[in-house]
Structures are given as structure tokens and as C-alpha cells.
Design an enzyme around this catalytic site. Structure first.
Site, mmCIF file in Angstrom:
data_model
loop_
_atom_site.group_PDB
_atom_site.id
_atom_site.type_symbol
_atom_site.label_atom_id
_atom_site.label_comp_id
_atom_site.label_asym_id
_atom_site.label_seq_id
_atom_site.Cartn_x
_atom_site.Cartn_y
_atom_site.Cartn_z
ATOM 1 C CD GLU A 200 -2.992 -0.339 2.483
ATOM 2 O OE1 GLU A 200 -2.638 0.457 3.374
ATOM 3 O OE2 GLU A 200 -3.959 -1.104 2.616
ATOM 4 C CG HIS A 235 1.072 0.820 12.855
ATOM 5 N ND1 HIS A 235 1.075 2.078 12.266
ATOM 6 C CD2 HIS A 235 2.208 0.220 12.437
ATOM 7 C CE1 HIS A 235 2.144 2.197 11.520
ATOM 8 N NE2 HIS A 235 2.869 1.098 11.621
ATOM 9 N NE ARG A 291 -12.220 -6.468 16.239
ATOM 10 C CZ ARG A 291 -11.697 -5.306 16.643
ATOM 11 N NH1 ARG A 291 -12.317 -4.587 17.584
ATOM 12 N NH2 ARG A 291 -10.589 -4.824 16.127
HETATM 13 P P1 ADP Z 1 -4.621 -3.681 11.583
HETATM 14 O O1 ADP Z 1 -5.721 -4.457 10.912
HETATM 15 O O2 ADP Z 1 -3.380 -4.489 11.802
HETATM 16 O O3 ADP Z 1 -5.074 -2.936 12.797
HETATM 17 P P2 ADP Z 1 -4.979 -1.361 9.885
HETATM 18 O O4 ADP Z 1 -5.029 -1.541 8.413
HETATM 19 O O5 ADP Z 1 -6.276 -1.186 10.572
HETATM 20 O O6 ADP Z 1 -4.177 -2.580 10.513
HETATM 21 O O7 ADP Z 1 -4.025 -0.144 10.251
HETATM 22 C C1 ADP Z 1 -3.673 0.142 11.598
HETATM 23 C C2 ADP Z 1 -2.920 1.451 11.649
HETATM 24 O O8 ADP Z 1 -1.752 1.400 10.834
HETATM 25 C C3 ADP Z 1 -3.691 2.651 11.135
HETATM 26 O O9 ADP Z 1 -4.506 3.242 12.124
HETATM 27 C C4 ADP Z 1 -2.556 3.572 10.724
HETATM 28 O O10 ADP Z 1 -1.976 4.196 11.858
HETATM 29 C C5 ADP Z 1 -1.517 2.633 10.177
HETATM 30 N N1 ADP Z 1 -1.665 2.460 8.718
HETATM 31 C C6 ADP Z 1 -2.289 1.473 8.068
HETATM 32 N N2 ADP Z 1 -2.212 1.622 6.733
HETATM 33 C C7 ADP Z 1 -1.503 2.742 6.510
HETATM 34 C C8 ADP Z 1 -1.051 3.443 5.331
HETATM 35 N N3 ADP Z 1 -1.306 2.987 4.117
HETATM 36 N N4 ADP Z 1 -0.333 4.575 5.512
HETATM 37 C C9 ADP Z 1 -0.049 5.037 6.751
HETATM 38 N N5 ADP Z 1 -0.425 4.416 7.883
HETATM 39 C C10 ADP Z 1 -1.149 3.282 7.779
#
Ligand code: ADP
Length: 497
Positions: A200, A235, A291
Site C-alpha cells: 500500500e 499502529h 465486531r
Molecule cells: P490492523 O488491521 O493491523 O489494525 P490497519 O489496516 O487497521 O491494521 O491499520 C492500523 C494502523 O496502521 C492505522 O490506524 C494507521 O496508523 C496505520 N496504517 C495502516 N495503513 C496505513 C497506510 N497505508 N499509511 C499510513 N499508515 C497506515
């Protein structure tokens, strides 16, 4: 349809669900591992059944066993809470196969959103903007590198089966890609049994803003406004609030509409959340959590709706008795996740026995906790001890209330994250609502004790030495704000027993 609910979880969320059941006139059955025998969720439920040793793989994650326990305890439904089995579509399907009700969405909706690639494809089809990046798994580091060059660095490698921030690596140049690919893949394999990753675009300073949804079995879906969850470490969310500060009405509404579209695209029912990254007036679908979320209370406080009760009522076949136009918002709510981690030592997990607990009360304060005096905090589970949530008329008033409430919270016997939360509540950018997911990178000083706290620790040491020497107590010692210590409290200091 059912009058008894088995709560397949522990800690604060199990307590929360037991309480919702009681208010709805339903009986609850708690489950506990050997080390949780005397936990609040066990003591508060109508019945409790032991399910095995401490490791969750031998207790809270044993889906088949939990279904058996539900049947023999006469429970007609299972509420999974969050974590553990909450997003396992196969568990939801097994619960239904056993003739029980899974309190949550259908296994099909869970499957559609559980795989990040499948979810991105589904959302792109439904017209919801997604983060630029690939729509398939990367076969290896070379393929990931090709995608990365097309997108431009920095990129983010992400586990397809991801969750909880695991299996993610930011990569800023081509040389760093192969080892990062290897590491993300290995972590994903270990955490989810699936090592596949995809690429991404990495957004440098977005905000994490998410929309809470509620759907019923007839297909009605309403959105309950947004939550700002940008204050994160690695994160993972630490502080959440609603409404999101400094967000244009038009952007908020557009995200709400996109979230409802996302939910409709997978025939969603029950409580769910669509997460977005928001940057420069643009927002992108991140994922849907099928959820209840840890931070649901901030939405409850600003909307006046009980999300856990609604999950159960929807599972009982009830229709939502309100529509989108009826949803109204009042005031501002903030939640601090109180964990057994030492914020001054890189959030090192702490263990110990809670030998004194005092929780705050008073206007606009809510404590959703999973601990009591005497609780042993071991290494087996998530470090969340409880959540402190406040509600007030404005954001400024909510911050003041949170500071007051954090000051009243006394957890003695284990290190906690309370001092970190106090520092954030005092910090200027936080006060102005200038939040991005890089907030802690921009404010590394918040991960160190403040000058006042260091001074206070020195004073505490002197005071203990003084008392230990039998010369009696000093008459007045000033806290960091110049007030007497008796009026300045934080749970981290040893004299507060
Ligand atoms: P998970 O399912 O592991 O929780 P997420 O896709 O929900 O992962 O992302 C969790 C966090 O990671 C987001 O809140 C953000 O802080 C960071 N994050 C995820 N994708 C990106 C991205 N493409 N660019 C910048 N930060 C990201």
C-alpha cells in the site's frame, strides 16, 4: 429465542457484556481460565465455567470447547467481545451450526471483510475510496518492489490477514524492501497462520478516523458518527475521542455515507466499524472491523445509545427503533486505554498484584474495568486493565475532566500508562486538536517522564527515606504544579495506598 448468553471473553469487555445482559433481563455465563477464576467478569456473571489453563490457545481460543460449554450451560447465544474469536468467521459458522446464535454479523460478512485484499476489492466495487496500492498478494519481494516503484516510496507492506498492527512494515527505499518483506511475512505467518503480504502507499501524516455502524437483520444500517483514533503507538490506539476535532462537516458526512455503503456491500448486521485514513481532505478505506471495538464507549456517550445492548437486541431479531435522522450527538467524549505497561520504559509490559484500586467517579466519568483489588496481572493476556472515559459539553471541558479523572485513578501494585495519558492531556497540540498518526513521533518527549514528575519522584524518595528514619512526616511537600502533594495525585506514586 435465547435467554442466556455465554460471554466468550475476559477482562473489561466481558464485564461490559455481562452488565448489558443483566439490564436486558438475560442471564450470563462467564468463562475463565485457571488464572482468571476470581476476575470481575466471573464474579459479576450469573454463572461461570472454567475452560482450562492460562494460555489462550488452551482456553479462550478453544472455539469447539466454548460451544460445548454454552450448550451444556443452557446458553442460546455466544457473545465473542473483541479479540480472541471475535473475527473468526469459522467460529461464527460453527456457533450457528450448533444451533446457537452468534452475537455479531454473519460469517459471510466477516469473511468478506477479514481478508484485506478481498475487502479492498469489494470496497473499490462499491465506490468507496481505498488506499492506493495493489489488489493482490505480492508473490515475493521482487513483485512487491515493482509495485512499490509504481506507487513511489515510502510504501507499507501489510499482512493480508492482518490485525492489531501485526505484519506491517514501512519501507522507505528499495534496499530496505527485501528484509522488510521477509520480516512482515514471518510476523504474519506467526500471528495469523498466513504469511501473505501486499503493498500500500504509505501516507505520512494521515489521521485515523472511523465510523461506527449499527445494522439490523432487515437490512437497515445507520451510522453513529466518527471517532478520532490518531493517537497511536506502533499502529495501536491509545486514546480515542468523538467527535473528531477540526473536521469539516462535509468530510464527516461523506465518510458516514461511505461507511454505510461499505456495510451494505456486505449485508452487514450488528455493530461494526469502518476505519478510514484521512489526509488533506481526502479519505481512504482502511478496513472494517466486524465486531464491537474497544473504543465503543465514546460513541455511546455522545449518542446516548447502548451499543452492546443493541448488538444483543439485533441478535434477538429486533429491528432498530430509530433511523438515521433520529441519531443526534451531544458534547464530547474521550477515552484513555489504561494498560499495565510502563510508558517511561518503552511501554514495557508490567506484571504484579493490584493491591489497591480506586476508580474515579463524579459527573461525566465512566470506568469500564476488568480488575479489582487483589487481581494478579500476569503475562498471558492483553495489557488492557480498563478504560477511562469522560463526557463533557466541549472538548476543552472533556480534557479538563479527563485530567481530573486520571488524577483520581489509583492503581497500586503494577505500573500503568496513566502518567502518559496525563502528559498527553497537558500537551498543546493535543489541546488544539492537531492530531495525526505521527503524533507520538512528533512528540517523543511524551514517552519520557516530565521534569515535574522526575522532581516528584525525587521528592517521593526523600519522603520515604524521611519516614523510614522515624523522624515523622514533613508538613508540606509541593507537587509539580506547586500545589501540596495531597491535592496532586497520580496512580504511579508509591505513597498512595
Ligand atoms: P490492523 O488491521 O493491523 O489494525 P490497519 O489496516 O487497521 O491494521 O491499520 C492500523 C494502523 O496502521 C492505522 O490506524 C494507521 O496508523 C496505520 N496504517 C495502516 N495503513 C496505513 C497506510 N497505508 N499509511 C499510513 N499508515 C497506515
Amino acid at each position: 429465542m435465547f435467554d442466556t448468553v455465554l460471554v466468550a471473553n475476559r477482562g473489561e469487555i466481558a464485564v461490559r457484556i455481562v452488565r448489558a445482559c443483566r439490564e436486558l433481563g438475560l442471564a450470563s455465563v462467564a468463562v475463565y481460565s485457571d488464572v482468571d477464576r476470581l476476575s470481575p467478569h466471573v464474579l459479576e456473571a450469573d454463572r461461570a465455567v472454567g475452560i482450562g489453563p492460562a494460555p489462550s490457545s488452551e482456553s479462550y481460543l478453544r472455539g469447539d470447547h466454548l460451544i460445548e460449554v454454552a450448550r451444556s450451560a443452557g446458553a442460546g447465544a455466544i457473545h465473542p467481545g473483541y479479540g480472541f474469536l471475535a473475527e473468526q468467521a469459522s467460529f461464527a459458522a460453527d456457533v450457528e451450526k450448533a444451533g446457537l446464535v452468534f452475537i455479531g454479523p454473519s460469517p459471510e460478512s466477516m469473511r468478506a471483510m477479514g481478508d484485506k485484499i478481498a475487502a479492498r476489492l469489494r470496497m473499490a466495487e462499491a465506490g468507496v475510496p481505498i488506499i492506493p496500492g495493489s489488489l493482490e498478494r505480492a508473490a515475493g519481494p521482487e513483485e512487491a518492489a515493482r509495485t512499490a516503484h509504481e506507487l513511489g516510496f515510502p510504501i507499507l507492506l501489510k499482512a493480508v490477514a492482518g490485525g492489531g498492527g501485526k505484519g506491517m512494515r514501512v519501507v522507505s527505499d528499495a534496499d530496505a524492501l527485501p528484509p522488510a518483506f521477509e520480516a512482515a511475512s514471518r510476523e504474519a505467518e506467526a500471528s495469523f497462520g498466513d504469511g501473505s503480504v501486499y503493498v500500500e502507499k504509505y501516507l505520512a501524516r494521515p489521521r485515523h478516523i472511523e465510523i461506527q455502524l449499527l445494522g439490523d437483520q432487515s437490512g437497515a444500517v445507520v451510522q453513529l458518527g466518527e471517532r478520532e483514533c490518531s493517537i497511536q503507538r506502533r499502529h495501536q490506539k491509545l486514546i480515542e475521542e468523538s467527535p473528531a476535532p477540526l473536521l469539516e462537516r462535509a468530510d464527516r458526512d461523506a465518510m458516514g455515507v461511505a461507511a454505510v455503503q461499505a456495510a451494505r456491500a456486505v449485508d452487514y448486521r450488528g455493530a461494526g466499524t469502518v476505519e478510514f485514513l484521512y489526509e488533506d481532505g481526502e479519505f481512504y478505506f482502511l478496513e472494517m472491523n466486524t465486531r464491537l471495538q474497544v473504543e465503543h464507549p465514546v460513541t455511546e456517550l455522545v449518542t446516548g445509545l447502548d451499543l452492546v445492548q443493541w448488538q444483543i437486541r439485533v441478535a434477538l431479531g429486533e429491528s432498530l427503533d430509530f433511523c438515521q435522522e433520529d441519531v443526534s450527538f451531544s458534547g464530547h467524549a474521550i477515552e484513555c486505554r489504561i494498560t499495565s505497561e510502563d510508558p517511561d520504559r518503552g511501554f514495557l509490559p508490567a506484571t504484579g498484584r493490584i493491591d489497591h484500586l480506586e476508580v474515579p467517579s463524579g459527573p461525566g466519568v465512566r470506568w469500564d474495568g476488568g480488575i479489582r483489588t487483589g487481581s494478579e496481572i500476569g503475562p498471558h493476556y492483553d495489557p488492557l486493565l480498563g478504560k477511562l472515559i469522560v463526557h463533557a459539553g466541549s472538548r476543552t471541558a472533556a480534557i479538563a475532566r479527563m485530567k481530573r479523572a486520571l488524577g483520581e485513578l489509583v492503581i497500586h501494585g503494577v505500573e500503568t500508562s496513566v502518567s502518559f495519558h496525563l502528559r498527553v492531556m497537558e500537551e498543546e497540540d493535543f489541546g488544539r486538536g492537531h492530531l495525526t498518526i505521527a503524533y507520538l513521533d512528533d512528540h517523543p518527549e511524551l514517552l519520557q517522564p516530565s521534569a515535574g514528575e522526575t522532581r516528584l519522584l525525587a521528592v517521593a524518595a526523600a519522603m520515604l527515606e524521611h519516614e523510614g528514619s522515624g523522624r515523622g512526616s514533613p508538613t508540606r511537600i509541593d507537587g509539580p504544579d506547586g500545589r501540596g502533594l495531597s491535592t496532586w495525585r497520580s496512580s504511579v506514586w508509591p505513597w498512595q495506598t
